[in-house]
Every structure is written in C-alpha cells, then in structure tokens.
Scaffold this active site. Structure first.
Site, PDB file in Angstrom:
ATOM      1  N   CYS A  63      -3.811  -0.957  -1.847  1.00 36.26           N
ATOM      2  CA  CYS A  63      -4.010   1.013  -2.255  1.00 36.26           C
ATOM      3  C   CYS A  63      -5.039   0.577  -3.239  1.00 36.26           C
ATOM      4  CB  CYS A  63      -2.608   1.394  -3.046  1.00 36.26           C
ATOM      5  SG  CYS A  63      -2.617   3.092  -2.976  1.00 36.26           S
ATOM      6  N   ASP A 102       0.935  -1.093   0.425  1.00 34.77           N
ATOM      7  CA  ASP A 102      -0.431  -0.075  -0.011  1.00 34.77           C
ATOM      8  C   ASP A 102       0.958   1.353   0.009  1.00 34.77           C
ATOM      9  OD1 ASP A 102      -2.611   1.234   0.373  1.00 34.77           O
ATOM     10  OD2 ASP A 102      -1.587   1.915   2.467  1.00 34.77           O
ATOM     11  N   SER A 103       0.211   2.625  -0.725  1.00 36.17           N
ATOM     12  CA  SER A 103       1.059   3.975  -0.008  1.00 36.17           C
ATOM     13  C   SER A 103       1.556   4.189   1.160  1.00 36.17           C
ATOM     14  CB  SER A 103      -0.172   4.992  -0.920  1.00 36.17           C
ATOM     15  OG  SER A 103      -0.953   4.897   0.456  1.00 36.17           O
ATOM     16  N   CYS A 114     -11.156   2.926  -0.594  1.00 37.92           N
ATOM     17  CA  CYS A 114     -10.163   3.546  -0.529  1.00 37.92           C
ATOM     18  C   CYS A 114      -9.716   2.383   0.926  1.00 37.92           C
ATOM     19  CB  CYS A 114     -10.416   5.458  -0.568  1.00 37.92           C
ATOM     20  SG  CYS A 114      -8.694   5.644   0.396  1.00 37.92           S
ATOM     21  N   HIS A 139      -8.633   3.950   3.641  1.00 45.76           N
ATOM     22  CA  HIS A 139      -9.129   4.489   4.978  1.00 45.76           C
ATOM     23  C   HIS A 139     -10.227   4.475   5.177  1.00 45.76           C
ATOM     24  CE1 HIS A 139      -4.633   5.867   4.218  1.00 45.76           C
ATOM     25  NE2 HIS A 139      -4.363   5.957   4.989  1.00 45.76           N
ATOM     26  N   GLU A 159      -5.793   9.387   9.412  1.00 42.06           N
ATOM     27  CA  GLU A 159      -3.973   9.360  10.124  1.00 42.06           C
ATOM     28  C   GLU A 159      -4.276   9.842  11.088  1.00 42.06           C
ATOM     29  OE1 GLU A 159      -1.328   9.139   6.714  1.00 42.06           O
ATOM     30  OE2 GLU A 159      -2.147   7.648   6.269  1.00 42.06           O
TER      31      GLU A 159
HETATM   32  N1  DGL Z   1      -3.599   3.899  -0.308  1.00 39.11           N
HETATM   33  C1  DGL Z   1      -5.047   5.162  -0.994  1.00 39.11           C
HETATM   34  C2  DGL Z   1      -5.756   4.564  -1.096  1.00 39.11           C
HETATM   35  O1  DGL Z   1      -6.174   3.400  -0.783  1.00 39.11           O
HETATM   36  C3  DGL Z   1      -4.969   6.010  -0.194  1.00 39.11           C
HETATM   37  C4  DGL Z   1      -3.804   7.121   0.344  1.00 39.11           C
HETATM   38  C5  DGL Z   1      -3.210   7.588  -0.421  1.00 39.11           C
HETATM   39  O2  DGL Z   1      -3.618   8.854  -1.235  1.00 39.11           O
HETATM   40  O3  DGL Z   1      -2.372   7.222  -0.418  1.00 39.11           O
HETATM   41  O4  DGL Z   1      -6.370   4.976  -2.355  1.00 39.11           O
END
Ligand code: DGL
Length: 264
Positions: free
Chosen positions: A73, A10-11, A184, A186, A152
């Site tokens: 992600c 993931d990011s 997403c 989060h 976050e």
């Molecule tokens: N992991 C990203 C997503 O699911 C959210 C956080 C980011 O913007 O990197 O799109």
C-alpha cells in the site's frame, strides 16, 4: 530462512497488483497476503491511524514467520515505513523507494510526476525520496481520490474514466514531465487509459518497480527460495472474504484460493 514465505499487506485488494508482479518476477516464492478489508480505505486517514493499522498488519504476518514484509500500500509505505523498520527485524520493503528509483532511471528530463491518494500526496513521501536520490530532479504531484472507487467498481474504460483522468491529469500536460509514477496500488489497472491521455510520457508502475527491488534484496541477502515448484499463496482478510475474492478476479484475471477471515 530461504524457504519462508514473503508477507505482503495492503489496505485491501489493491496490493494484488504487487502480488502479481512478484509472482511474475520471482515465481518460486511462497506468499502470504493480508488485505485489511475491514478498514479500507487508508488513503484519506491520518498518519497516526495508518501507522497503527500497518503495525497490526505487519504483526499478523510476522507471527506467520515471513522472511520479509512488502508494504504494498502506497499510503502505508508513505506514512508507516519508518515506524515498521524500527519495530521488526526482518527486511521491510515499501513501494516509494522502488518507484522513485525506477523513475529516476527512465527519466531524461528529470521532470517527474506522481499521483496517489490524498494521504500519500500530503505526506510528501515521494518528494522526500526524490530529494535523497537526486537533488536536481523536479517532482510534480497530484492526488486522484476518485480513481480507487472507479477501479473497485470495475469501471476501467469509457467516458467517465476518460473525464476523470482529464480532470486530474490535465495539468501534467503543461508541466513538461517525461515520467509519471503511479503511486497507488489501484492505478495500474487504469494504466492503458492514463498512458493514452498522457501520450509520450513514460508511466512507472510502482508494483513492477517493487517486485524488481524485492528480487534484488533477496538475491543480495541469499534469501531467494530455491524450491523447484511454483510458490504457494495464502490470503487473509479482515472482512467478509467473498467481496475480496470477487475483486481479486478483476485485479489478477484469475481465481484465488478462498481467503480466510481473521481478526488478526
Ligand atoms: N492501497 C491504497 C494505496 O496504495 C489505496 C486504497 C486505499 O486508500 O486504502 O495508497
């Protein structure tokens, strides 16, 4: 092959929502998780950049001999899946397909909403996937860029959250959708608040959908780990591990072993 770990990237920390569901549904799998915390967020970056970062993350996992890669992600799944599938010869699973197929299973009216980062929504990845699976379904989408920083910061309830939810999701009330995809990593942490605002609408959490999907792929390919004990987990990050460890507690409601810093 069976006993190899599953790789998840993931990011940053958000993909832990996917890790959590994987561990619920297939607890015997060993997992290697990589969070690209030095370069997060991906949600407002260009396709070219997200492909470059995602390919590097996948290489990091492939070097560790994972049997499959889950792109947790949504932004990476939207922009880089095709590229990754062309480069790697192990199964690459994204969250879009799984989320869409679950939404189509639960929706009665075939009027579906999706929310995600700016880059996910701009890519129209959900639109394209819906069109492939059911041409008559209607999709309404909206980006909610403030949700990621709220989560976050650990701001999951209260006035500010309710106001931001109202601002972003108001239009869905008049669009007569019966299902909303949380597109997403989060957003599952805001699920109770979102469900409360959009009463009567079924919320599809793509983390849960992708875990079910992963189980079906591993079963089909006879790749499920049959070890007796609970799977092991290893965490790697590209920026200081302490911040990741702290946020991981919010996402998983438990402590994780120390993440290792790597520059891949
Ligand atoms: N992991 C990203 C997503 O699911 C959210 C956080 C980011 O913007 O990197 O799109």
């Amino acid at each position: 092959m069976k006993s190899r770990p599953i790789g998840i990237f993931d990011s940053g920390v958000g993909g832990l929502t996917v890790l959590r569901q994987i561990q619920n549904i297939i607890p015997r799998e060993d997992i290697i998780y990589f969070g690209d915390t030095a370069r997060v967020p991906y949600g407002n970056k260009s396709k070219q950049t997200v492909i470059k970062f995602s390919a590097e993350n996948a290489h990091f996992l492939a070097k560790r001999k994972v049997k499959m890669i889950i792109v947790a992600c949504n932004t990476s799944s939207s922009l880089s899946l095709e590229h990754l599938r062309g480069v790697f010869d192990i199964p690459i699973v994204g969250v879009i397909e799984a989320g869409v197929s679950m939404a189509l299973q639960v929706s009665h009216s075939m009027r579906i909403g999706v929310i995600g980062t700016k880059s996910t929504i701009a890519s129209e990845s959900y639109q394209k996937e819906i069109r492939k699976m059911n041409r008559s379904a209607k999709l309404y989408s909206s980006s909610c860029p403030l949700f990621v920083p709220l989560v976050e910061e650990g701001i999951l309830h209260g006035k500010v959250v309710n106001e931001v939810i109202r601002m972003y999701l108001r239009d869905f009330k008049t669009r007569k959708i019966d299902t909303l995809i949380l597109g997403c990593t989060h957003y599952p942490l805001l699920k109770p608040e979102i469900a409360d605002y959009l009463k009567g609408i079924t919320i599809v959490d793509s983390a849960n959908a992708v875990a079910q999907y992963t189980k079906s792929i591993l079963t089909e390919q006879r790749l499920l780990n049959d070890q007796k004990e609970q799977g092991r987990e290893e965490f790697y990050v590209s920026d200081e591990p302490e911040g990741f460890k702290r946020l991981a507690k919010l996402f998983l409601k438990r402590k994780i072993p120390n993440p290792e810093l790597t520059n891949a």
